[in-house]
Design an enzyme around this catalytic site. Structure first.
Site, PDB file in Angstrom:
ATOM      1  N   CYS A 252       0.801  -1.227   0.000  1.00 51.34           N
ATOM      2  CA  CYS A 252       0.000   0.000   0.000  1.00 51.34           C
ATOM      3  C   CYS A 252       0.836   1.281   0.000  1.00 51.34           C
ATOM      4  CB  CYS A 252      -0.953   0.006   1.191  1.00 51.34           C
ATOM      5  SG  CYS A 252      -0.232  -0.677   2.684  1.00 51.34           S
TER       6      CYS A 252
ATOM      7  N   HIS B 126      -3.216   5.877   4.740  1.00 50.10           N
ATOM      8  CA  HIS B 126      -1.785   6.109   4.948  1.00 50.10           C
ATOM      9  C   HIS B 126      -1.442   7.500   4.388  1.00 50.10           C
ATOM     10  CE1 HIS B 126      -1.411   2.013   6.144  1.00 50.10           C
ATOM     11  NE2 HIS B 126      -0.638   1.542   5.193  1.00 50.10           N
TER      12      HIS B 126
HETATM   13  C1  11C Z   1       1.117  -2.050   6.572  1.00 53.20           C
HETATM   14  N1  11C Z   1       1.988  -1.940   4.320  1.00 53.20           N
HETATM   15  O1  11C Z   1       0.602  -0.925   6.435  1.00 53.20           O
HETATM   16  C2  11C Z   1       1.629  -2.822   5.398  1.00 53.20           C
HETATM   17  C3  11C Z   1       0.601  -3.857   5.036  1.00 53.20           C
HETATM   18  O2  11C Z   1       3.192  -6.085   1.807  1.00 53.20           O
HETATM   19  O3  11C Z   1       1.084  -6.072   1.408  1.00 53.20           O
HETATM   20  C4  11C Z   1       0.721  -4.481   3.673  1.00 53.20           C
HETATM   21  C5  11C Z   1       1.791  -5.519   3.591  1.00 53.20           C
HETATM   22  C6  11C Z   1       2.025  -5.924   2.180  1.00 53.20           C
HETATM   23  O4  11C Z   1       1.209  -2.598   7.661  1.00 53.20           O
END
Ligand code: 11C
Ligand code: A2P
Length: 338
Positions: A130, A243
């Site tokens: 993400c 995010h």
């Molecule tokens: C998080 N980005 O926000 C991570 C989740 O490699 O698909 C996603 C983890 C991934 O914790």
């Protein structure tokens, strides 16, 4: 044509959103099969106006299923995605398990849809992390116009990135704090309510975390440019959905800030929110949560570097960051390939 579609991890935070996005976008489905572990097999999930029975992934036969969207963790994909692909089902995998394999396409629908063509090699297409996803949707038009040499980025990542248990931990700790009860720390490395944590995923030998290195590897692969330098710091913050990222980039040749605004205003999947007044910028809660676009604000020339541009990039990590992009990949797949 209509397609038989399986959603693996249908009871999870991303799985739930996959089901609603497939319905919202009227993906042409003849049959939808929700799959999860033995734990929730037999329970029901909502799809359109129906309550569908969740089936056990372990005993499911993928023969005759056209597309499977996997979002149940890396080890589940490692074991079952090749099994699905061997049965002739095309897998769109939301985990990091296959992303860095040379013969697996890693796709952001607005950035490198042409690379989907490589899916025939293994029958699997990977969906990026993400935090990479939203950054590249915003940076692609600048990369195309002048080239990017270096990206410094600090992330502010919501707890939903860690799944349902992440959402529950922030909710519970917040309630406990407000009621003067003792806190328990289970999911994250420290208290997340009224705090922030500069660690997402495990530490690597170079001192960066895996989440940070994902942003490096994935940016280079998706932009098809191994020379791009990426220097991330990933931070978990007490936000439920969305995010945010403070992105500082250096371009190969200079670009005016007016041109950056113009490019971002025309960019697919991007909404510019930049008024240079209180509230005139995107935040996870006011703009991004529950929305499809990547929101960009605080666009300015970096006063410390002649080719520097600063951006503030916010998006719903469960939608564009995961479920939406996976469905967009499937849409391109059925439009151009199946
Ligand atoms: C998080 N980005 O926000 C991570 C989740 O490699 O698909 C996603 C983890 C991934 O914790
Ligand atoms: P289950 O309900 O059976 O545990 P989240 O990311 O929100 O934590 O969700 C994880 C998703 O992955 C859930 O749907 C979960 O289903 C599913 N899952 C976890 N482990 C497995 C497994 N071994 N086989 C199939 N699905 C799994």
């Amino acid at each position: 044509a209509q397609y038989k579609v399986a959603v693996v991890g249908a009871t999870g935070a991303v799985g739930d959103t996959l089901l609603s996005i497939l319905a919202e976008r009227q993906f042409p489905i003849s049959e939808l099969v929700p799959l999860a572990s033995e734990r929730s097999a037999g329970s029901r999930v909502a799809f359109k106006e129906k309550q569908l029975l969740v089936q056990n992934l372990d005993t499911y036969d993928f023969t005759g299923t056209d597309i499977a969207l996997f979002s149940a963790g890396g080890s589940v994909s490692a074991k079952y995605a090749p099994r699905a692909a061997a049965a002739g089902c095309v897998v769109v995998d939301n985990t990091s398990h296959f992303r860095y394999d040379d013969d697996i396409p890693l796709i952001v629908s607005e950035v490198n849809p042409h690379a989907i063509a490589g899916y025939t090699k293994r029958g699997i297409i990977a969906n990026p992390n993400c935090s990479t996803m939203q950054m590249l949707v915003a940076l692609a038009p600048i990369q195309r116009e002048v080239g990017i040499t270096r990206i410094n980025v600090a992330t502010y990542q919501s707890v939903s990135g860690a799944g349902r248990s992440g959402l529950e931990e922030l909710g519970k700790q917040t309630a406990d704090m407000l009621n003067f009860r003792e806190l328990s720390v289970k999911k994250f490395q420290a208290q997340i309510a009224f705090n922030l944590i500069p660690q997402i995923d495990d530490f690597q030998p170079n001192g960066y975390t895996k989440e940070e290195m994902k942003m490096v590897w994935e940016t280079q692969k998706i932009f098809e440019d191994l020379s791009i330098q990426v220097n991330p710091t990933a931070v978990r913050v007490p936000v439920f959905y969305g995010h945010s990222e403070a992105v500082h980039l250096e371009t190969k040749s200079p670009i005016s800030i007016e041109r950056v605004f113009e490019l971002l205003r025309q960019a697919p999947g991007v909404t510019v929110v930049d008024e240079r007044k209180p509230g005139g910028y995107p935040t996870p809660v006011t703009h991004a949560a529950g929305k499809d676009d990547v929101f960009v604000g605080r666009i300015r020339q970096d006063i410390s570097h002649p080719n520097g541009i600063d951006l503030w990039v916010v998006s719903d990590n469960i939608r564009k960051g995961a479920a939406l992009n996976a469905v967009q990949i499937a849409e391109i797949l059925i439009r151009d390939y199946l």
